[in-house]
Motif scaffolding. Structure first.
Motif, PDB file in Angstrom:
ATOM      1  N   ASP A   1      -7.952   6.602   4.820  1.00  0.00           N
ATOM      2  CA  ASP A   1      -7.078   5.702   5.582  1.00  0.00           C
ATOM      3  C   ASP A   1      -5.766   6.400   5.944  1.00  0.00           C
ATOM      4  OD1 ASP A   1      -8.939   3.675   5.466  1.00  0.00           O
ATOM      5  OD2 ASP A   1      -7.941   2.617   3.818  1.00  0.00           O
ATOM      6  N   GLN A   2      -5.206   7.145   4.997  1.00  0.00           N
ATOM      7  CA  GLN A   2      -3.943   7.839   5.252  1.00  0.00           C
ATOM      8  C   GLN A   2      -4.095   8.875   6.362  1.00  0.00           C
ATOM      9  OE1 GLN A   2      -0.923   6.946   3.807  1.00  0.00           O
ATOM     10  NE2 GLN A   2      -2.313   5.294   3.299  1.00  0.00           N
ATOM     11  N   ILE A   3      -5.176   9.618   6.316  1.00  0.00           N
ATOM     12  CA  ILE A   3      -5.419  10.646   7.337  1.00  0.00           C
ATOM     13  C   ILE A   3      -5.644   9.998   8.695  1.00  0.00           C
ATOM     14  CG2 ILE A   3      -7.042  12.430   8.079  1.00  0.00           C
ATOM     15  CD1 ILE A   3      -7.369  13.128   5.075  1.00  0.00           C
ATOM     16  N   ARG A   4      -6.363   8.889   8.703  1.00  0.00           N
ATOM     17  CA  ARG A   4      -6.666   8.211   9.963  1.00  0.00           C
ATOM     18  C   ARG A   4      -5.413   7.608  10.598  1.00  0.00           C
ATOM     19  NH1 ARG A   4     -11.107   6.503   8.332  1.00  0.00           N
ATOM     20  NH2 ARG A   4     -10.400   4.679   7.192  1.00  0.00           N
ATOM     21  N   TYR A   5      -4.579   6.952   9.799  1.00  0.00           N
ATOM     22  CA  TYR A   5      -3.411   6.251  10.345  1.00  0.00           C
ATOM     23  C   TYR A   5      -2.161   7.109  10.463  1.00  0.00           C
ATOM     24  CZ  TYR A   5      -6.329   2.193   9.575  1.00  0.00           C
ATOM     25  OH  TYR A   5      -7.375   1.302   9.586  1.00  0.00           O
ATOM     26  N   ARG A   6      -1.984   8.056   9.581  1.00  0.00           N
ATOM     27  CA  ARG A   6      -0.804   8.918   9.598  1.00  0.00           C
ATOM     28  C   ARG A   6      -1.225  10.316   9.188  1.00  0.00           C
ATOM     29  NH1 ARG A   6       4.669   6.691   7.531  1.00  0.00           N
ATOM     30  NH2 ARG A   6       5.242   8.113   9.149  1.00  0.00           N
ATOM     31  N   PRO A   7      -1.840  11.059  10.091  1.00  0.00           N
ATOM     32  CA  PRO A   7      -2.316  12.389   9.712  1.00  0.00           C
ATOM     33  C   PRO A   7      -1.167  13.303   9.282  1.00  0.00           C
ATOM     34  CG  PRO A   7      -2.491  12.058  12.086  1.00  0.00           C
ATOM     35  CD  PRO A   7      -2.074  10.746  11.483  1.00  0.00           C
TER      36      PRO A   7
ATOM     37  N   GLU B   1     -12.728   6.247  -7.928  1.00  0.00           N
ATOM     38  CA  GLU B   1     -12.624   4.867  -7.461  1.00  0.00           C
ATOM     39  C   GLU B   1     -11.899   3.998  -8.475  1.00  0.00           C
ATOM     40  OE1 GLU B   1     -16.397   3.372  -6.208  1.00  0.00           O
ATOM     41  OE2 GLU B   1     -16.718   4.991  -4.795  1.00  0.00           O
ATOM     42  N   ASP B   2     -11.486   4.583  -9.601  1.00  0.00           N
ATOM     43  CA  ASP B   2     -10.779   3.844 -10.650  1.00  0.00           C
ATOM     44  C   ASP B   2      -9.329   3.543 -10.282  1.00  0.00           C
ATOM     45  OD1 ASP B   2     -13.088   4.066 -12.127  1.00  0.00           O
ATOM     46  OD2 ASP B   2     -12.357   5.718 -13.362  1.00  0.00           O
ATOM     47  N   VAL B   3      -8.809   4.203  -9.250  1.00  0.00           N
ATOM     48  CA  VAL B   3      -7.428   3.975  -8.823  1.00  0.00           C
ATOM     49  C   VAL B   3      -7.423   3.403  -7.418  1.00  0.00           C
ATOM     50  CG1 VAL B   3      -6.429   5.750 -10.305  1.00  0.00           C
ATOM     51  CG2 VAL B   3      -7.173   6.370  -8.024  1.00  0.00           C
ATOM     52  N   GLU B   4      -6.404   2.589  -7.114  1.00  0.00           N
ATOM     53  CA  GLU B   4      -6.309   1.955  -5.795  1.00  0.00           C
ATOM     54  C   GLU B   4      -5.875   2.952  -4.734  1.00  0.00           C
ATOM     55  OE1 GLU B   4      -3.741  -1.528  -3.619  1.00  0.00           O
ATOM     56  OE2 GLU B   4      -4.074  -1.680  -5.764  1.00  0.00           O
ATOM     57  N   ASP B   5      -4.926   3.823  -5.070  1.00  0.00           N
ATOM     58  CA  ASP B   5      -4.418   4.796  -4.118  1.00  0.00           C
ATOM     59  C   ASP B   5      -4.344   6.173  -4.779  1.00  0.00           C
ATOM     60  OD1 ASP B   5      -2.010   4.183  -5.689  1.00  0.00           O
ATOM     61  OD2 ASP B   5      -1.733   2.535  -4.253  1.00  0.00           O
ATOM     62  N   PHE B   6      -3.319   6.411  -5.593  1.00  0.00           N
ATOM     63  CA  PHE B   6      -3.230   7.670  -6.325  1.00  0.00           C
ATOM     64  C   PHE B   6      -2.531   7.450  -7.656  1.00  0.00           C
ATOM     65  CE2 PHE B   6       0.682   7.475  -3.885  1.00  0.00           C
ATOM     66  CZ  PHE B   6       1.643   7.791  -4.833  1.00  0.00           C
ATOM     67  N   GLU B   7      -2.717   8.400  -8.539  1.00  0.00           N
ATOM     68  CA  GLU B   7      -2.068   8.350  -9.857  1.00  0.00           C
ATOM     69  C   GLU B   7      -1.851   9.796 -10.290  1.00  0.00           C
ATOM     70  OE1 GLU B   7      -4.126   7.381 -13.976  1.00  0.00           O
ATOM     71  OE2 GLU B   7      -3.903   5.595 -12.732  1.00  0.00           O
TER      72      GLU B   7
ATOM     73  N   MET C   1       0.845  -1.186   0.000  1.00  0.00           N
ATOM     74  CA  MET C   1       0.000   0.000   0.000  1.00  0.00           C
ATOM     75  C   MET C   1       0.885   1.242   0.000  1.00  0.00           C
ATOM     76  SD  MET C   1      -2.576   1.324   2.949  1.00  0.00           S
ATOM     77  CE  MET C   1      -4.146   1.860   2.379  1.00  0.00           C
ATOM     78  N   LYS C   2       0.558   2.181  -0.862  1.00  0.00           N
ATOM     79  CA  LYS C   2       1.306   3.430  -0.924  1.00  0.00           C
ATOM     80  C   LYS C   2       0.874   4.352   0.213  1.00  0.00           C
ATOM     81  CE  LYS C   2       1.951   3.327  -5.889  1.00  0.00           C
ATOM     82  NZ  LYS C   2       1.599   3.984  -7.152  1.00  0.00           N
ATOM     83  N   MET C   3       1.797   5.205   0.645  1.00  0.00           N
ATOM     84  CA  MET C   3       1.546   6.131   1.748  1.00  0.00           C
ATOM     85  C   MET C   3       1.668   7.569   1.246  1.00  0.00           C
ATOM     86  SD  MET C   3       1.128   3.892   3.985  1.00  0.00           S
ATOM     87  CE  MET C   3       1.567   3.645   5.666  1.00  0.00           C
ATOM     88  N   PHE C   4       1.339   8.537   2.118  1.00  0.00           N
ATOM     89  CA  PHE C   4       1.493   9.952   1.782  1.00  0.00           C
ATOM     90  C   PHE C   4       2.903  10.263   1.282  1.00  0.00           C
ATOM     91  CE2 PHE C   4      -2.095  11.806   4.504  1.00  0.00           C
ATOM     92  CZ  PHE C   4      -2.822  12.167   3.398  1.00  0.00           C
ATOM     93  N   LYS C   5       3.903   9.686   1.941  1.00  0.00           N
ATOM     94  CA  LYS C   5       5.298   9.950   1.563  1.00  0.00           C
ATOM     95  C   LYS C   5       5.545   9.520   0.119  1.00  0.00           C
ATOM     96  CE  LYS C   5       8.425  11.371   3.871  1.00  0.00           C
ATOM     97  NZ  LYS C   5       8.582  12.784   4.109  1.00  0.00           N
ATOM     98  N   ASP C   6       4.930   8.409  -0.301  1.00  0.00           N
ATOM     99  CA  ASP C   6       5.056   7.964  -1.688  1.00  0.00           C
ATOM    100  C   ASP C   6       4.454   8.987  -2.655  1.00  0.00           C
ATOM    101  OD1 ASP C   6       6.244   5.411  -1.047  1.00  0.00           O
ATOM    102  OD2 ASP C   6       4.262   4.784  -0.385  1.00  0.00           O
ATOM    103  N   LEU C   7       3.335   9.570  -2.266  1.00  0.00           N
ATOM    104  CA  LEU C   7       2.703  10.594  -3.094  1.00  0.00           C
ATOM    105  C   LEU C   7       3.600  11.821  -3.192  1.00  0.00           C
ATOM    106  CD1 LEU C   7       0.381  11.849  -4.670  1.00  0.00           C
ATOM    107  CD2 LEU C   7      -0.734  12.362  -2.485  1.00  0.00           C
ATOM    108  N   GLU C   8       4.139  12.266  -2.065  1.00  0.00           N
ATOM    109  CA  GLU C   8       5.030  13.428  -2.065  1.00  0.00           C
ATOM    110  C   GLU C   8       6.249  13.179  -2.961  1.00  0.00           C
ATOM    111  OE1 GLU C   8       5.731  13.683   2.113  1.00  0.00           O
ATOM    112  OE2 GLU C   8       4.073  15.076   2.428  1.00  0.00           O
ATOM    113  N   LEU C   9       6.853  12.000  -2.859  1.00  0.00           N
ATOM    114  CA  LEU C   9       8.017  11.680  -3.680  1.00  0.00           C
ATOM    115  C   LEU C   9       7.653  11.588  -5.163  1.00  0.00           C
ATOM    116  CD1 LEU C   9       9.825   9.070  -1.422  1.00  0.00           C
ATOM    117  CD2 LEU C   9      10.622  11.368  -2.006  1.00  0.00           C
TER     118      LEU C   9
END
Length: 70
Positions: free
Chosen positions: A29-35, A59-65, A1-9
């Protein structure tokens, strides 16, 4: 599972990206587990922009694109 840090990078390393397509459930989920916190340690309120890029929820993507204008 990708995280916020993955999105930033991904944004940092992709100069062509102009928009983020994001799964709203993944974001929750990201906000709940790692705000994401500001400099004072308070939770940031996510808007329709993230790091200066517009966000499109889908909903077409699992996390982000990252998307580029064609």
């Amino acid at each position: 599972m990708k995280m916020f840090k993955d999105l930033e990078l991904a944004i940092f390393y992709n100069d062509d990206a102009t928009k983020i397509k994001m799964n709203e459930e993944w974001l929750g989920d990201q906000i709940r587990y790692r705000p994401a916190l500001d400099d004072q340690g308070d939770p940031l309120i996510m808007s329709m922009n993230f790091m200066g890029m517009p966000v499109e929820f889908s909903e077409d993507v699992e996390d982000f694109e990252l998307k580029s204008e064609d």
